[in-house]
Design a protein around this motif. Sequence first.
Motif, PDB file in Angstrom:
ATOM      1  N   ILE A  14      42.137  45.148  45.482  1.00 46.09           N
ATOM      2  CA  ILE A  14      40.736  45.546  46.564  1.00 46.09           C
ATOM      3  C   ILE A  14      41.056  45.697  47.541  1.00 46.09           C
ATOM      4  O   ILE A  14      40.482  47.273  48.010  1.00 46.09           O
ATOM      5  CB  ILE A  14      40.760  44.021  46.824  1.00 46.09           C
ATOM      6  CG1 ILE A  14      39.415  44.169  46.714  1.00 46.09           C
ATOM      7  CG2 ILE A  14      41.113  43.179  47.290  1.00 46.09           C
ATOM      8  CD1 ILE A  14      38.358  45.402  46.021  1.00 46.09           C
ATOM      9  N   SER A  36      52.831  44.296  53.782  1.00 47.92           N
ATOM     10  CA  SER A  36      52.665  44.110  51.655  1.00 47.92           C
ATOM     11  C   SER A  36      54.276  44.335  51.846  1.00 47.92           C
ATOM     12  O   SER A  36      54.783  45.326  52.325  1.00 47.92           O
ATOM     13  CB  SER A  36      52.389  45.217  51.737  1.00 47.92           C
ATOM     14  OG  SER A  36      51.405  45.344  50.468  1.00 47.92           O
ATOM     15  N   SER A  38      55.656  45.161  48.902  1.00 51.48           N
ATOM     16  CA  SER A  38      55.909  46.196  49.072  1.00 51.48           C
ATOM     17  C   SER A  38      56.565  47.647  49.865  1.00 51.48           C
ATOM     18  O   SER A  38      56.715  49.155  49.344  1.00 51.48           O
ATOM     19  CB  SER A  38      55.383  46.968  47.541  1.00 51.48           C
ATOM     20  OG  SER A  38      54.330  46.770  47.269  1.00 51.48           O
ATOM     21  N   LYS A  90      37.360  37.932  49.556  1.00 51.60           N
ATOM     22  CA  LYS A  90      37.178  36.203  48.930  1.00 51.60           C
ATOM     23  C   LYS A  90      37.659  35.898  47.973  1.00 51.60           C
ATOM     24  O   LYS A  90      38.512  36.822  47.675  1.00 51.60           O
ATOM     25  CB  LYS A  90      35.761  36.079  48.257  1.00 51.60           C
ATOM     26  CG  LYS A  90      35.593  37.514  47.370  1.00 51.60           C
ATOM     27  CD  LYS A  90      36.604  37.749  46.029  1.00 51.60           C
ATOM     28  CE  LYS A  90      36.101  36.828  45.265  1.00 51.60           C
ATOM     29  NZ  LYS A  90      36.921  37.156  43.747  1.00 51.60           N
ATOM     30  N   GLN A 155      48.090  40.193  37.352  1.00 46.56           N
ATOM     31  CA  GLN A 155      48.070  39.437  38.586  1.00 46.56           C
ATOM     32  C   GLN A 155      48.887  38.310  38.184  1.00 46.56           C
ATOM     33  O   GLN A 155      47.631  37.401  37.726  1.00 46.56           O
ATOM     34  CB  GLN A 155      45.862  40.305  38.567  1.00 46.56           C
ATOM     35  CG  GLN A 155      46.162  40.954  39.751  1.00 46.56           C
ATOM     36  CD  GLN A 155      45.034  41.525  40.185  1.00 46.56           C
ATOM     37  OE1 GLN A 155      43.399  40.502  40.411  1.00 46.56           O
ATOM     38  NE2 GLN A 155      44.533  42.655  40.777  1.00 46.56           N
ATOM     39  N   ASP A 168      37.545  33.029  39.890  1.00 45.88           N
ATOM     40  CA  ASP A 168      38.034  34.403  40.683  1.00 45.88           C
ATOM     41  C   ASP A 168      36.648  35.788  40.941  1.00 45.88           C
ATOM     42  O   ASP A 168      36.234  35.792  41.287  1.00 45.88           O
ATOM     43  CB  ASP A 168      39.034  35.372  40.930  1.00 45.88           C
ATOM     44  CG  ASP A 168      39.025  36.238  41.584  1.00 45.88           C
ATOM     45  OD1 ASP A 168      40.048  36.064  42.680  1.00 45.88           O
ATOM     46  OD2 ASP A 168      39.538  38.174  41.509  1.00 45.88           O
TER      47      ASP A 168
HETATM   48  P1  NAP Z   1      46.431  42.309  44.127  1.00 46.60           P
HETATM   49  O1  NAP Z   1      46.025  43.384  42.902  1.00 46.60           O
HETATM   50  O2  NAP Z   1      47.627  41.334  43.289  1.00 46.60           O
HETATM   51  O3  NAP Z   1      47.068  42.527  44.949  1.00 46.60           O
HETATM   52  C1  NAP Z   1      47.004  41.302  45.960  1.00 46.60           C
HETATM   53  C2  NAP Z   1      48.628  41.742  47.202  1.00 46.60           C
HETATM   54  O4  NAP Z   1      48.662  40.912  47.974  1.00 46.60           O
HETATM   55  C3  NAP Z   1      49.631  42.202  45.577  1.00 46.60           C
HETATM   56  O5  NAP Z   1      50.083  44.003  45.839  1.00 46.60           O
HETATM   57  C4  NAP Z   1      50.697  42.159  46.803  1.00 46.60           C
HETATM   58  O6  NAP Z   1      51.496  43.106  47.552  1.00 46.60           O
HETATM   59  C5  NAP Z   1      50.142  40.971  48.023  1.00 46.60           C
HETATM   60  N1  NAP Z   1      51.395  38.980  48.288  1.00 46.60           N
HETATM   61  C6  NAP Z   1      51.614  39.019  49.439  1.00 46.60           C
HETATM   62  N2  NAP Z   1      51.340  37.540  48.710  1.00 46.60           N
HETATM   63  C7  NAP Z   1      51.357  37.704  47.399  1.00 46.60           C
HETATM   64  C8  NAP Z   1      51.658  36.808  46.760  1.00 46.60           C
HETATM   65  N3  NAP Z   1      51.837  35.339  46.854  1.00 46.60           N
HETATM   66  N4  NAP Z   1      51.104  36.590  45.038  1.00 46.60           N
HETATM   67  C9  NAP Z   1      50.966  38.260  44.598  1.00 46.60           C
HETATM   68  N5  NAP Z   1      50.482  38.509  45.843  1.00 46.60           N
HETATM   69  C10 NAP Z   1      50.667  38.698  47.233  1.00 46.60           C
HETATM   70  O7  NAP Z   1      44.819  41.419  43.863  1.00 46.60           O
HETATM   71  P2  NAP Z   1      43.936  42.294  44.575  1.00 46.60           P
HETATM   72  O8  NAP Z   1      42.960  42.456  42.799  1.00 46.60           O
HETATM   73  O9  NAP Z   1      43.789  43.014  44.843  1.00 46.60           O
HETATM   74  O10 NAP Z   1      43.048  40.603  45.019  1.00 46.60           O
HETATM   75  C11 NAP Z   1      43.570  39.816  45.484  1.00 46.60           C
HETATM   76  C12 NAP Z   1      42.239  39.366  46.879  1.00 46.60           C
HETATM   77  O11 NAP Z   1      40.774  39.701  46.647  1.00 46.60           O
HETATM   78  C13 NAP Z   1      41.446  38.274  46.017  1.00 46.60           C
HETATM   79  O12 NAP Z   1      41.556  37.294  46.430  1.00 46.60           O
HETATM   80  C14 NAP Z   1      40.964  38.683  44.884  1.00 46.60           C
HETATM   81  O13 NAP Z   1      39.412  37.154  44.517  1.00 46.60           O
HETATM   82  C15 NAP Z   1      39.755  39.502  46.240  1.00 46.60           C
HETATM   83  N6  NAP Z   1      39.667  40.218  45.313  1.00 46.60           N
HETATM   84  C16 NAP Z   1      39.648  41.315  44.368  1.00 46.60           C
HETATM   85  C17 NAP Z   1      39.049  42.331  43.889  1.00 46.60           C
HETATM   86  C18 NAP Z   1      39.042  42.870  42.255  1.00 46.60           C
HETATM   87  O14 NAP Z   1      38.167  43.561  41.813  1.00 46.60           O
HETATM   88  N7  NAP Z   1      40.705  42.924  42.829  1.00 46.60           N
HETATM   89  C19 NAP Z   1      37.996  42.070  44.401  1.00 46.60           C
HETATM   90  C20 NAP Z   1      37.106  41.952  45.393  1.00 46.60           C
HETATM   91  C21 NAP Z   1      37.610  41.187  45.629  1.00 46.60           C
HETATM   92  P3  NAP Z   1      53.053  42.667  48.013  1.00 46.60           P
HETATM   93  O15 NAP Z   1      53.628  42.445  46.771  1.00 46.60           O
HETATM   94  O16 NAP Z   1      53.700  44.137  48.292  1.00 46.60           O
HETATM   95  O17 NAP Z   1      52.662  42.077  49.197  1.00 46.60           O
END
Ligand code: NAP
Length: 308
Positions: A14, A36, A38, A90, A155, A168
């Motif tokens: 996101i 982050s 990474s 969120k 994820q 989610d």
């Molecule tokens: P994601 O792709 O997994 O990205 C989250 C990032 O947070 C990871 O790449 C990771 O980067 C970092 N991180 C830090 N602590 C972590 C942990 N304990 N476990 C896993 N990752 C961790 O997830 P996302 O889809 O971006 O979603 C993140 C948030 O945004 C969620 O709350 C989700 O509900 C919300 N969201 C997502 C979307 C969507 O379409 N994907 C839409 C709206 C809102 P590093 O490994 O580099 O630290």
Amino acid sequence: MSVIRVGIVGVGKIARDQHIPAIAADPGLELVAIASRSRPEVGVPAFETLDEMLADGPPVDAIALCTPPQARRATALAALAAGKHVFLEKPPGSTVGEVGDLVALAAERGVTLFASWHSRFAAGVPTAKAFLADRTIHAIDIQWREDVRRWHPGQTWIWEAGGLGVFDPGINALSILTEIMPNEVFVTDARLDVPENVQSPIAAHMAMTDIAGTAITADFDFLQTGPQTWDITAVTDRGTLRLSSGGAQIEVDGQPVVQASDAEYPGLYKRFGDLIRAGQSEADIRPLALVADAFLVGRRERVEAFVE
Ligand code: NAP
């Protein structure tokens, strides 16, 4: 106020898809650093942790937290304690209670806390709210069905405790519901289908109502292939409203009323900037409370293991 300098924590899907472009497009904001683990290359200084960013990075005014919910509270506390404005993706936390703690700390530090609900910024939501405001609502039905393999690849956090599973995306529908309904909504029943190898539901059904006795149902599904469904239908005494495409489109009695492309994140960041400039916070926990209540009353069905 001069340009608000923003740091992002947690650069995943996101942050890349929405936050970085939305900040770049907003003349009142500038992305100055990321944290982050990474340390991805996104054109600004990258740090492994928020603490390192705050200690060694460029000055920042605000932090956007795009980590999974389980990792959010600790970084939010650190950012607020450092006197930074905070934008929470969120859901705003992994429990309802922890969000209240953040609200209190933001007030104490005199900074903005914005618990964002991106779906509320979909183009059709204000029209839907106005439509329902002066009608008798007979029933509301939510159908929120998407393919987890397509939208959430890799994820693993989503399947762990606190990751919400199908809630989610489902909480996005509940954020719209709580915004457009004239009365407060509460959960009466739920069923959660939980794969035998994970902690969080892959499908769920919720029954809800309000003080007027409105019948409200919601079906959430993570295994929908083909066309994806993010629809809310409201049957009223004067017409049936259908909010589709996650809130971007509205039909009334089959006739299009609103059709807009996705502009949720520019709207979210405009609101964040406006809140900071006004010295205000916004943190509505009602969507998260509905999910928590579904977990409280929901009957668990163990279903086939999920393998990505
Ligand atoms: P994601 O792709 O997994 O990205 C989250 C990032 O947070 C990871 O790449 C990771 O980067 C970092 N991180 C830090 N602590 C972590 C942990 N304990 N476990 C896993 N990752 C961790 O997830 P996302 O889809 O971006 O979603 C993140 C948030 O945004 C969620 O709350 C989700 O509900 C919300 N969201 C997502 C979307 C969507 O379409 N994907 C839409 C709206 C809102 P590093 O490994 O580099 O630290």
